[in-house]
Scaffold this motif. Structure first.
Motif, PDB file in Angstrom:
ATOM      1  N   HIS A 224     -46.902  59.269  14.919  1.00 41.49           N
ATOM      2  CA  HIS A 224     -47.544  58.399  15.902  1.00 41.49           C
ATOM      3  C   HIS A 224     -49.060  58.471  15.733  1.00 41.49           C
ATOM      4  CE1 HIS A 224     -43.617  59.196  17.772  1.00 41.49           C
ATOM      5  NE2 HIS A 224     -43.756  57.998  18.299  1.00 41.49           N
TER       6      HIS A 224
ATOM      7  N   GLU B 184     -39.703  66.157  23.443  1.00 43.47           N
ATOM      8  CA  GLU B 184     -38.383  65.828  22.912  1.00 43.47           C
ATOM      9  C   GLU B 184     -38.483  65.250  21.501  1.00 43.47           C
ATOM     10  OE1 GLU B 184     -34.801  62.850  24.118  1.00 43.47           O
ATOM     11  OE2 GLU B 184     -35.687  64.033  25.728  1.00 43.47           O
ATOM     12  N   ARG B 185     -39.526  64.461  21.248  1.00 43.62           N
ATOM     13  CA  ARG B 185     -39.684  63.824  19.937  1.00 43.62           C
ATOM     14  C   ARG B 185     -40.308  64.760  18.906  1.00 43.62           C
ATOM     15  NH1 ARG B 185     -43.641  61.034  23.219  1.00 43.62           N
ATOM     16  NH2 ARG B 185     -45.721  61.692  22.599  1.00 43.62           N
TER      17      ARG B 185
ATOM     18  N   ASP C 181     -49.054  63.583  17.484  1.00 44.26           N
ATOM     19  CA  ASP C 181     -47.592  63.623  17.405  1.00 44.26           C
ATOM     20  C   ASP C 181     -47.208  63.200  15.999  1.00 44.26           C
ATOM     21  OD1 ASP C 181     -46.489  63.830  20.325  1.00 44.26           O
ATOM     22  OD2 ASP C 181     -48.081  62.336  20.433  1.00 44.26           O
TER      23      ASP C 181
END
Length: 185
Positions: free
Chosen positions: A141, A70-71, A138
């Motif tokens: 991140h 989702e991110r 990610d």
């Protein structure tokens, strides 16, 4: 055709850029892949690997995959460290050599791994593999690191005791009765 390292590090960088990772993250991915592949990266690309790894369907010692979260996209690198002469014991040696590199390169703390290292990475391993390592990237991140260990490393009959002892050492002893019941141990 080149080496596995030469071929794959550029493919990884291309995929990273296409997915929208910034240049510093792409450079980090390349550095991580170079470290993860140090023990087998000079193998010729296109040949059958000298140690048939279960990491990938074609028995390669690595797999690059994509998860659509989702991110945003997550790019994952999964490897089996291996050393010549290729054997389970030499692959274990390559795994142990990788630990301090992961700590330095990714600034991760492997103290929890150290509490079970002697249990999960014994000098005379049994089974199909010693250890696999995954690094996931990610956008925005810090990369995450995972280790996968063979509970049958002391033989299949000892796997339940190895699992119980590992959980106990890691402070998860309370979950073993439920796991044992589910697994029929």
């Amino acid at each position: 055709m080149g080496t596995l390292r030469d071929r794959e590090v550029e493919r990884l960088a291309d995929v990273s850029r296409v997915l929208g990772f910034d240049e510093p993250t792409t450079r980090s991915m390349k550095s991580v892949f170079l470290a993860l592949s140090e023990s087998w990266g000079n193998l010729p690309a296109g040949n059958t690997p000298p140690w048939p790894s279960d990491v990938c369907d074609d028995q390669s010692p690595f797999e690059v995959s994509l998860a659509l979260e989702e991110r945003g996209p997550q790019l994952r690198i999964l490897v089996e460290p291996m050393d010549a002469p290729y054997s389970l014991a030499s692959n274990l040696t390559a795994s142990l050599r990788l630990h301090p590199k992961l700590e330095r390169l990714l600034d991760v703390n492997l103290s929890r791994l150290r509490t079970v290292e002697d249990l999960l990475l014994p000098p005379e391993p049994k089974g199909r593999f010693a250890a696999w390592y995954a690094v996931a990237f990610d956008r925005g991140h810090k990369p995450s690191v995972k280790g996968y260990f063979n509970l049958q490393v002391h033989g299949p009959t000892r796997a339940p005791q190895i699992a119980e002892e590992a959980l106990h050492r890691l402070g998860f002893h309370q979950v073993w009765p439920t796991m044992a019941e589910v697994l029929g141990c």
